[in-house]
Design a protein around this motif. Sequence first.
Motif, PDB file in Angstrom:
ATOM      1  N   PHE A 126       4.876  10.592  -7.006  1.00  0.00           N
ATOM      2  CA  PHE A 126       6.173  10.485  -7.770  1.00  0.00           C
ATOM      3  C   PHE A 126       6.741  11.718  -8.091  1.00  0.00           C
ATOM      4  N   GLU A 127       5.739  12.364  -8.942  1.00  0.00           N
ATOM      5  CA  GLU A 127       6.114  13.607  -9.424  1.00  0.00           C
ATOM      6  C   GLU A 127       6.227  14.722  -8.405  1.00  0.00           C
ATOM      7  N   ARG A 128       5.518  14.837  -7.220  1.00  0.00           N
ATOM      8  CA  ARG A 128       5.648  16.009  -6.481  1.00  0.00           C
ATOM      9  C   ARG A 128       6.892  15.672  -5.617  1.00  0.00           C
ATOM     10  N   ILE A 129       7.149  14.290  -5.303  1.00  0.00           N
ATOM     11  CA  ILE A 129       8.454  14.075  -4.601  1.00  0.00           C
ATOM     12  C   ILE A 129       9.684  14.393  -5.337  1.00  0.00           C
ATOM     13  N   THR A 130       9.845  14.223  -6.820  1.00  0.00           N
ATOM     14  CA  THR A 130      11.035  14.516  -7.362  1.00  0.00           C
ATOM     15  C   THR A 130      10.982  15.937  -7.662  1.00  0.00           C
ATOM     16  N   SER A 131       9.746  16.732  -7.771  1.00  0.00           N
ATOM     17  CA  SER A 131       9.969  18.174  -8.106  1.00  0.00           C
ATOM     18  C   SER A 131      10.350  18.819  -6.779  1.00  0.00           C
ATOM     19  N   ARG A 132      10.007  18.358  -5.607  1.00  0.00           N
ATOM     20  CA  ARG A 132      10.452  18.950  -4.487  1.00  0.00           C
ATOM     21  C   ARG A 132      11.904  18.446  -3.776  1.00  0.00           C
ATOM     22  N   VAL A 189       0.742  -1.192   0.096  1.00  0.00           N
ATOM     23  CA  VAL A 189       0.072  -0.068   0.097  1.00  0.00           C
ATOM     24  C   VAL A 189       0.665   1.279  -0.048  1.00  0.00           C
ATOM     25  N   TYR A 190       1.829   1.222   0.923  1.00  0.00           N
ATOM     26  CA  TYR A 190       2.790   2.311   0.714  1.00  0.00           C
ATOM     27  C   TYR A 190       3.520   2.686  -0.515  1.00  0.00           C
ATOM     28  N   ARG A 191       3.962   1.613  -1.091  1.00  0.00           N
ATOM     29  CA  ARG A 191       4.502   1.688  -2.530  1.00  0.00           C
ATOM     30  C   ARG A 191       3.394   2.457  -3.604  1.00  0.00           C
ATOM     31  N   ASN A 192       2.221   1.815  -3.433  1.00  0.00           N
ATOM     32  CA  ASN A 192       1.174   2.268  -4.490  1.00  0.00           C
ATOM     33  C   ASN A 192       1.212   3.988  -4.224  1.00  0.00           C
TER      34      ASN A 192
END
Length: 918
Positions: A781-787, A772-775
């Motif tokens: 993903f986009e928010r994580i990489t953008s920040r 569930v965490y991985r999903n």
Amino acid sequence: MSVDKGAGNCRYGVFPGKMDLAHSDMLSRLDVGVVCLDKDGRFIHFNKTIQDITGITDADVIGKELHELLSSYRYSGNSLLRNLMSAGDQNHGSENTYLKLVTHDGYLKYLTCEQMPCVDENGICNGTIFFIRDETIRTVCSNDRLFSNYEMDTSHLPFVSFLCKGDDTWSVEYVSDNIVQFGYDPAALLSGKLSFADIVHSDHIENIRNAVDSCTDEYFSHEYMILPKHGEPRWVLERSYAVRDDDGNITHFHGAVLDIHERKLAEKELESMNLQERALSTLGSKALSCNNVDALMDYAVELVATTLDIKCCLIMERLSDGRFLLRYGYGVSDWCIGSVIVGGDSASQAGMTVVSGKPLIMRDTEKENRFQVPRFLYEHGILSGVCVIIGSMNSPFGTLCAYADEKRQFSEHDINFLKSVSNILAESIGLRESIGSLELYKKMIGHSNDYIMVLDTVTKKFDHVSDRVIEDLGFSESELMSQNVFEPGCFMRTMDMFDVIRKAADEGTFVVASEFIRKNGTSFPVDISFSFVENEGRIYMVLIGRDVTEREKAHRILHESRTKLSAIFENATDLICLSDLHGRILQINKTMTEFMGYQNGELVDSSLEDLFSPDIRMDVQTIIAEVVSKGSITVEIDMLKKNGDSLPMEIKIQLIEYNDKKRLLSMGRDVSERRLLEEAIRGHAEQLEYSNNIKDMFADVTSHDLISSVSLIEGYVDYLTGVEEDNDKVRILETITASTEKLKRTINSASLFAKMNSSKELELQTMDLRYVYRNSVDRLFERITSRDIDVALNAPDSCPAYMNPIMEEVFFNLLSNAIKYSPEGDEVLVGIESAGDRWKVSVSDHGPGISDEDKSKIFDRFSKASNSDVSGKGLGLAIARLALKCHGEELHVDDNVDGKGSTFWFNVRVSDEFDDFQ
């Protein structure tokens, strides 16, 4: 005749000279009922036997005229008094009259009454004596027709009557219905499936056969044990009359069997206590006269074994290393004595007894796990035993052990007997160098908790009193020694010492209830044992008193408790009914009587079936059978009042022991109002369900229409973006695209929140929290990489949890918020750890944190922290909290330990389907 002249009753008597010739309590101890009237019809004697039959005490009638009492008593009392009146009016000589009555405790009795006028030398009748004899057994169990004008009903009789053949098995031709008290159906005996011999204990069958074979008289009487269908064997008394043919041969036996089990047990216990008391007296005398300790020890172990009727008795001597040596023994092999050694402390029964200082009972050698049972006990077939210390805990000589080759229940009297024996032995051992008759006895009794006194029968003064007598009564030793027990001023009251001495001389030991008077005038009740001992040709009387204040107090408390329970029973607001296992009502409380519309006592002896409507009466016996099987049940059933009204009741029925019999205790409560309330609640629930369905439909329609409109806007914007070349207009179109994305997320969140809020329950399945965490991370993903946020997981290799897929929204919203509020380039920590039957999941960030004031409101819809400058609608945490509530869990927030940022955490149930999950 017994007349208390001091009480003033003598003025009613007219033949005192004859009464003076009789012992004061002689008539009271006769098995024959005795009633004495003077010439004016006043009662001057009413002995205990007739009191037991009628339930009338002598205090109720002595000095009163017969005709005055006729209207005062009912049932047995009135019947007897009318018979006496009739016999007295006839004023004939000695003759028998007959009567049948039901005693005050419900038993049927057939009696003969013999009238004997008392005439003086002038022929004047000065009074009448009536002798009443119980002829119940003879009447019912013989063919005499003494009561031909009465119909005999054996259901009230306290015994079982029968008629059986004189064959080898005593086939039964008649048996009274109350044979069921032994668990047998009369039909089984009458049909021949069972004979009388089948229910007699095998140990006694030969004795009864011998008694039958040797019967040459009119009847024979015998005590033996019978085998109830269920439970332990019971003692009975049989008295049977021989029925003979013309040649004098016995063809049948017509008799009665009376259950005397309780009497036999009481006799056995009393016999055991008397035997133990005599044994202690004998051992005490032996200790006084015996200077050889070894001989005294050998005598003691044999005395204990024979007195308690057990396999063996041992004395285990404590050695210097703490172990125990079998020094003296009776009932064991000779090789054991002087050679068997057992461990000390908790390694053996003897060791544990000395360590605790208390008696230690071993109920079953096979199940004993507190200490190691010596092998020699198994070899001698020992199954149970008890051990007491000899001496004190500080300086013990050893232990006195009693063992039986059966699973014996050692009573408190048995243990006290062993303790008394060990006390005598301890004193004998400690004073082996100075054994000196009376001096030794004085020192032994000085340590007793009882009041022990030695009376010189010649001087009638005390020769010795124990320290406790002096301490508790407040007299000095000299003051006690100077008191004469035959004088009124003695501290012992309420007894005739001449009578006590006579009975003690006849019986060896005599116990009497008395009271001790302290020097300050206060008193307390005691039981005093009197016995004689001889020393150097002189006779002494040993008095052993025991304070029974606590026992009397316990009796009072028991009486008060019964009174309180009776008051609670009568005044309880619930309906309470006591019945037998056949449904016959024995007792009901006042509340039930009034509630059902009956008069007091009107329902007693009626059937429970009468309280229900005809269509459910057939279910009553089924309900009773279920209670007997399960012990307790609760049913909801309609009951009928006396006027025919039907009322819904909730009734709890329990199987209880009452007066040593199985009974049914039923407690009912009117549930009319509850039923009305349940109907109202069901209607309200249906209305709420309808409202939720309308709300869900509205949410679905609204969400669909809004999403459709947003999708239309997105389509036009995409088209315009592709054809527009003006940069300013392109930037405007990009802003519109971002806004429509936010609007879609808001609509989806609101729709999800509305559906969870109206959902009754979620379908749960086994899922891995890591999955569930991985999903959730993939979706962000986009928010994580953008920040440039580093999201780290600390969890076991597998985390199976019992949950609904909606739990992904909890992870998503918590991670989304943590990423949103964390500084760029920082990290978000996700932890999953075991917490018993739960997984604890936490999400930590290093953002601005949340104030205590905001912590109470951030989980509400459309709420955000006051210090937040990040855009959002405030639905994420509300959705997460609601999803957890559907799982029966809560969402929590704490400040981080270092003071930077916050940690959101929750629990979720661990799945027990791990293998299937794998």
